[in-house]
Each structure stands twice: as C-alpha cells, then as structure tokens.
Design an enzyme around this catalytic site. Structure first.
Site, PDB file in Angstrom:
ATOM      1  CB  ILE A 157      15.699  20.817   9.160  1.00  0.00           C
ATOM      2  CG1 ILE A 157      15.306  20.978  10.636  1.00  0.00           C
ATOM      3  CG2 ILE A 157      16.425  22.063   8.660  1.00  0.00           C
ATOM      4  CD1 ILE A 157      16.479  21.062  11.604  1.00  0.00           C
ATOM      5  CB  ALA A 243      23.420  19.933   9.971  1.00  0.00           C
ATOM      6  NE  ARG A 244      24.219  19.273  16.877  1.00  0.00           N
ATOM      7  CZ  ARG A 244      23.178  20.134  16.899  1.00  0.00           C
ATOM      8  NH1 ARG A 244      23.088  21.092  16.003  1.00  0.00           N
ATOM      9  NH2 ARG A 244      22.266  20.043  17.836  1.00  0.00           N
ATOM     10  CG  ASP A 268      23.996  28.412  12.459  1.00  0.00           C
ATOM     11  OD1 ASP A 268      24.241  29.566  12.872  1.00  0.00           O
ATOM     12  OD2 ASP A 268      23.188  27.645  13.030  1.00  0.00           O
ATOM     13  CD  GLU A 273      28.967  24.955  17.051  1.00  0.00           C
ATOM     14  OE1 GLU A 273      28.155  25.290  17.936  1.00  0.00           O
ATOM     15  OE2 GLU A 273      28.641  24.386  16.010  1.00  0.00           O
ATOM     16  CG  HIS A 291      24.719  26.282  17.000  1.00  0.00           C
ATOM     17  ND1 HIS A 291      25.388  25.133  17.373  1.00  0.00           N
ATOM     18  CD2 HIS A 291      23.430  25.902  16.812  1.00  0.00           C
ATOM     19  CE1 HIS A 291      24.541  24.115  17.407  1.00  0.00           C
ATOM     20  NE2 HIS A 291      23.346  24.561  17.070  1.00  0.00           N
ATOM     21  N   GLY A 293      20.500  28.760  14.139  1.00  0.00           N
ATOM     22  CA  GLY A 293      19.429  28.247  13.282  1.00  0.00           C
ATOM     23  C   GLY A 293      18.050  28.319  13.925  1.00  0.00           C
ATOM     24  CB  ALA A 294      16.664  26.788  16.849  1.00  0.00           C
TER      25      ALA A 294
HETATM   26  O1  LIG Z   1      19.698  21.052  17.485  1.00  0.00           O
HETATM   27  C1  LIG Z   1      19.148  22.156  17.472  1.00  0.00           C
HETATM   28  O2  LIG Z   1      17.944  22.296  17.780  1.00  0.00           O
HETATM   29  C2  LIG Z   1      19.897  23.355  17.007  1.00  0.00           C
HETATM   30  O3  LIG Z   1      21.232  23.064  16.812  1.00  0.00           O
HETATM   31  C3  LIG Z   1      19.705  24.571  17.886  1.00  0.00           C
HETATM   32  O4  LIG Z   1      20.578  24.625  18.968  1.00  0.00           O
HETATM   33  P1  LIG Z   1      20.385  25.773  20.066  1.00  0.00           P
HETATM   34  O5  LIG Z   1      19.116  25.478  20.792  1.00  0.00           O
HETATM   35  O6  LIG Z   1      21.569  25.665  20.961  1.00  0.00           O
HETATM   36  O7  LIG Z   1      20.297  27.074  19.376  1.00  0.00           O
END
Ligand SMILES: O=C(O)[C@H](O)COP(=O)(O)O
Length: 316
Positions: A157, A243-244, A268, A273, A291, A293-294
């Site tokens: 990333i 990230a985290r 994010d 959380e 959260h 990102g993905a």
């Molecule tokens: O570690 C990951 O891939 C990301 O934090 C995404 O998390 P998520 O699948 O819960 O959106």
C-alpha cells in the site's frame, strides 16, 4: 461444502465459489452466535473482513473449520497462529486493495490541503451574508506538487501511495524497519514508465522532513505518532492514517491540531472503532471516513475472486 461470508463478499467471489462447488452463506451472524452457526450448519470456511473477530474461543468451539479467510490485508481480528496450530488454513488477500487504499489517502490529502471536509459543512445558505468571510477562511490552500510525502511503511500500500505521489510531482521519502529500499515503477497511460528507488530512512528523520505523513503499517503495541513524534514534525504538517487505529495517539493529535502544529489529519481508522471519540468526530481539522480504504467495487471484486481461488485450491 459451506462457506460463511460473515462480513459480505462480492458477487464475483460468490459466483467463483459456487462454480467450484461451494455453497455461500451471506447471512450476517452476530459475533457471539458465529460458533453455533458454524457448527449447526456444517460450515467449513469462515470469511471475514474487519468486523467479525475470529478468536481462540471460536476456533476451539469449531473443530470442523478448515479455512478462515480474511477478505483484505490486516489479520489483527484473527488469532492466526492459534488457528494454524489447530491445522486450520488462514488466508488473506494482501495485494487486492492497495490501489483503493492509496486513492483514499489522496482523497484525505486533497481534502486536507483544500479544507473540503470543513467547507462542505459550511457552504452559504440563501440570505447568508458571510460569503466573503467563508471564502477567506478557505483561502490558504496548499498545493501537493513539490511537497514531501513521508510514507511510514513502504509495503504494497505504501508503494501504491508512493506511485500516486510521484505522479503528482511530490518528493517521496519512506521509513520501514523491514524494507531497506524499494524500486517504485510509475506507469503512465501511454505505456511509458519511470522507476525511482526509495531508500528507507529513520522515522525520526522522516518526521522532521515530511510536509505530509501517511501511515501504512499493521496494528501494533504502542503509538508510532505520539507527543514526541509530533514535537519534531514540521509546523503545519498534514497526517493521514488509513492503516490501523492505535498507531496514532488521538489525544496528542487533537492537541497538536488545536495548537496549529498539525494543519489537518485524515483518518479512516480510529483507536475506538466503529465509534471514534467526540473530540475526533467533531474536529473541524479532521477529514473522517469510517474504515473504507478497501471499500471500492474493484478492490472487493479482486478480494472475492482471490479468496475463491485460494479456497478452491486448498479444498477443491
Ligand atoms: O485490512 C484491510 O484490508 C482493511 O483494513 C480493510 O478492512 P475492511 O475489509 O473491513 O474494509
């Protein structure tokens, strides 16, 4: 064989698994019911994202479990070593979401340097007389081009983020305890490319040199950015964390935002959380996302199909 995709899975992932002879259950089972559900329904594979935790209690209670799959990168919600010690395969999809996370980093960076998150909330209404004042409040924007981006963690990333930064004309520096240097290839639309070598430097020198800092590290004990790190950063630095939660001391961050030491933060992920502290939620210098990102169609498609192909090759 049955697969429980407890935090969801893309249609493409479901189709690939069904083609491989698996039955996919997408019912959301409450955390405390997961073990019962797995046993009562003879589930062989449990797939999660970050919402569902697969800890020792579930692993011990489910002797029929063959695979735990993480659709994504971070495995901090799974007791990986313990599961493996019980003969369970643990898989994830580390390469599938890099571009999406990197794009979110830039969404936060652009928002930060042009105050988008704040100006969205403050657009003038009919009859508002303070239009000039509003424009003035957002007059001191900053260009990213020519500035230095400090990337903490130059794995997949981090590298995707570096490529975007280089494409924008930023200088990129990085700190990584495991990767001493990396060649980053930026590919353009017309097929041309440039390759730049990024040599890892100390965290301390990165903090001193960077105009903007973005974190790309796994969950860990202790803060990477706390009071001491903030103290040596440039005045007016911008910080992004996709990230985290827990790698930035949020109390110290809020203090640094209030004092003006930090110009903005893009977050994010959070210490708490899914419900961050009020001081974070309400801060006008923080651009917030929950959260995600993905959370793009493309990343989730890649994640779903990659999980399916790993599952089929292990159990098929
Ligand atoms: O570690 C990951 O891939 C990301 O934090 C995404 O998390 P998520 O699948 O819960 O959106």
């Amino acid at each position: 064989m049955k697969v429980l995709a407890n935090d969801g899975i893309s249609k493409s992932g479901i189709l690939a698994l069904e083609k491989g002879g698996f039955e996919v259950i997408t019912t959301k089972v409450a955390q405390e019911q997961v073990a019962n559900f797995v046993n009562e329904n003879n589930v062989s594979v449990v797939l999660v994202r970050s919402a569902t935790k697969v800890r020792k209690d579930i692993i011990d209670a489910c002797p029929g479990l063959k695979i735990i799959g993480r659709g994504g990168v971070g495995m901090d919600n799974i007791d990986v070593d313990y599961a493996k010690s019980k003969g369970i395969h643990v898989i994830n999809t580390p390469a599938s979401s890099s571009e999406s996370v990197a794009e979110l980093v830039f969404a936060h960076l652009f928002s930060g340097v042009r105050f988008l998150h704040d100006s969205n909330r403050n657009m003038p209404l009919e009859g508002d007389t303070n239009f000039d004042g509003l424009k003035k409040a957002y007059a001191n924007g900053i260009e990213l081009r020519g500035k230095t981006l400090g990337i903490v963690g130059i794995g997949r990333i981090g590298q995707a983020t570096a490529k975007m930064a280089l494409g924008l004309g930023m200088k990129v520096i990085a700190a990584d305890s495991f990767i001493p240097q990396v060649d980053v290839k930026v590919e353009f639309f017309d097929g041309q490319s440039i390759t730049t070598t990024i040599v890892s430097q100390s965290l301390e020198s990165l903090f001193k040199e960077a105009d903007f800092i973005t974190l790309h590290v796994p969950a860990q004990d202790g803060y990477i950015i706390g009071e001491a790190a903030l103290a040596i950063m440039k005045e007016g630095v911008g910080i992004v964390n996709c990230a985290r939660g827990g790698v930035i001391d949020e109390v110290a961050l809020v203090k640094a935002l209030d004092s003006g030491k930090v110009l903005f933060a893009g977050l994010d992920v959070f210490e708490n959380e899914p419900t961050p502290e009020m001081a974070i939620l309400m801060h006008h210098k923080i651009s917030l996302t929950p959260h995600i990102g993905a959370a793009t169609g493309e990343a989730q498609d890649r994640i779903g199909t990659e999980l399916a192909s790993q599952i089929i090759s292990i159990l098929g």
